[in-house]
Design a protein around this motif. Sequence first.
Motif, PDB file in Angstrom:
ATOM      1  N   GLN A 150       0.840  -1.181   0.000  1.00 33.70           N
ATOM      2  CA  GLN A 150       0.000   0.000   0.000  1.00 33.70           C
ATOM      3  C   GLN A 150       0.882   1.241   0.000  1.00 33.70           C
ATOM      4  O   GLN A 150       1.848   1.324   0.740  1.00 33.70           O
ATOM      5  CB  GLN A 150      -0.907   0.008   1.235  1.00 33.70           C
ATOM      6  N   VAL A 151       0.526   2.181  -0.847  1.00 37.09           N
ATOM      7  CA  VAL A 151       1.311   3.397  -0.959  1.00 37.09           C
ATOM      8  C   VAL A 151       1.057   4.278   0.253  1.00 37.09           C
ATOM      9  O   VAL A 151      -0.083   4.485   0.655  1.00 37.09           O
ATOM     10  CB  VAL A 151       0.937   4.155  -2.246  1.00 37.09           C
ATOM     11  N   GLN A 152       2.139   4.801   0.823  1.00 30.83           N
ATOM     12  CA  GLN A 152       2.013   5.676   1.989  1.00 30.83           C
ATOM     13  C   GLN A 152       2.671   7.014   1.727  1.00 30.83           C
ATOM     14  O   GLN A 152       3.830   7.070   1.306  1.00 30.83           O
ATOM     15  CB  GLN A 152       2.650   5.028   3.215  1.00 30.83           C
ATOM     16  N   ALA A 200       6.697  13.057   2.494  1.00 31.59           N
ATOM     17  CA  ALA A 200       7.619  12.093   1.897  1.00 31.59           C
ATOM     18  C   ALA A 200       6.832  11.008   1.183  1.00 31.59           C
ATOM     19  O   ALA A 200       5.825  10.508   1.706  1.00 31.59           O
ATOM     20  CB  ALA A 200       8.497  11.483   2.980  1.00 31.59           C
ATOM     21  N   THR A 201       7.285  10.652   0.002  1.00 36.63           N
ATOM     22  CA  THR A 201       6.570   9.661  -0.795  1.00 36.63           C
ATOM     23  C   THR A 201       7.521   8.564  -1.266  1.00 36.63           C
ATOM     24  O   THR A 201       8.730   8.787  -1.363  1.00 36.63           O
ATOM     25  CB  THR A 201       5.933  10.294  -2.040  1.00 36.63           C
ATOM     26  N   PRO A 202       6.979   7.407  -1.570  1.00 37.90           N
ATOM     27  CA  PRO A 202       7.808   6.389  -2.216  1.00 37.90           C
ATOM     28  C   PRO A 202       8.236   6.900  -3.579  1.00 37.90           C
ATOM     29  O   PRO A 202       7.473   7.559  -4.266  1.00 37.90           O
ATOM     30  CB  PRO A 202       6.872   5.181  -2.347  1.00 37.90           C
ATOM     31  N   GLY A 203       9.438   6.617  -3.971  1.00 42.38           N
ATOM     32  CA  GLY A 203       9.921   7.089  -5.256  1.00 42.38           C
ATOM     33  C   GLY A 203       9.087   6.604  -6.421  1.00 42.38           C
ATOM     34  O   GLY A 203       8.991   7.273  -7.444  1.00 42.38           O
ATOM     35  N   SER A 254       7.572  10.714  -9.318  1.00 38.33           N
ATOM     36  CA  SER A 254       7.808  11.202 -10.666  1.00 38.33           C
ATOM     37  C   SER A 254       6.542  11.095 -11.505  1.00 38.33           C
ATOM     38  O   SER A 254       5.875  10.059 -11.495  1.00 38.33           O
ATOM     39  CB  SER A 254       8.935  10.402 -11.305  1.00 38.33           C
ATOM     40  N   GLY A 255       6.193  12.167 -12.204  1.00 39.28           N
ATOM     41  CA  GLY A 255       5.027  12.128 -13.069  1.00 39.28           C
ATOM     42  C   GLY A 255       3.717  12.431 -12.369  1.00 39.28           C
ATOM     43  O   GLY A 255       2.665  12.490 -13.007  1.00 39.28           O
ATOM     44  N   ASP A 272      11.094  18.410  -4.140  1.00 44.29           N
ATOM     45  CA  ASP A 272      12.482  17.990  -4.277  1.00 44.29           C
ATOM     46  C   ASP A 272      12.451  16.613  -4.921  1.00 44.29           C
ATOM     47  O   ASP A 272      12.169  15.613  -4.253  1.00 44.29           O
ATOM     48  CB  ASP A 272      13.150  17.956  -2.905  1.00 44.29           C
ATOM     49  N   ASN A 273      12.716  16.583  -6.207  1.00 43.82           N
ATOM     50  CA  ASN A 273      12.611  15.325  -6.934  1.00 43.82           C
ATOM     51  C   ASN A 273      13.675  14.318  -6.492  1.00 43.82           C
ATOM     52  O   ASN A 273      13.476  13.109  -6.609  1.00 43.82           O
ATOM     53  CB  ASN A 273      12.711  15.581  -8.432  1.00 43.82           C
ATOM     54  N   ALA A 274      14.782  14.791  -5.979  1.00 38.75           N
ATOM     55  CA  ALA A 274      15.824  13.878  -5.524  1.00 38.75           C
ATOM     56  C   ALA A 274      15.431  13.183  -4.222  1.00 38.75           C
ATOM     57  O   ALA A 274      15.842  12.051  -3.953  1.00 38.75           O
ATOM     58  CB  ALA A 274      17.134  14.627  -5.343  1.00 38.75           C
TER      59      ALA A 274
END
Length: 119
Positions: free
Chosen positions: A1-3, A23-26, A30-31, A72-74
């Motif tokens: 499950q995405v958190q 904070a998100t899972p990578g 993106s997108g 912050d994409n990194a």
Amino acid sequence: QVQLVESGGGLVQAGDSLRLSCATPGSIFSGYVMGWHRQAPGNQRELVASITSSGSTNYADSVKGRFTISRDNARNTVYLQMNSLKPEDTAVYYCNANRQTRGATYDYWGQGTRVTVSS
């Protein structure tokens, strides 16, 4: 499950600043259009600010000039810098990740972080 994990809320006085982080899972950063929404007691959830993957931003009229959304994409993290806070900014703030592609919609929410602004 995405958190999605929000942090940075708290109790402040009118005129103070706070910075919220999400904070998100990578895999879902993106997108995705990242957004901050808020819900005050007795009110519907409303969009506060959003930012696209290319950095285009959108703000609710009530926060323009006071809040800044950034990503912050990194670090796969989105921020909401909130300045000149007002009591009416008091709400639970939710992070959202949204993507629409090939007829499918992917929509994820965090559990929220509470912001209380005292007068």
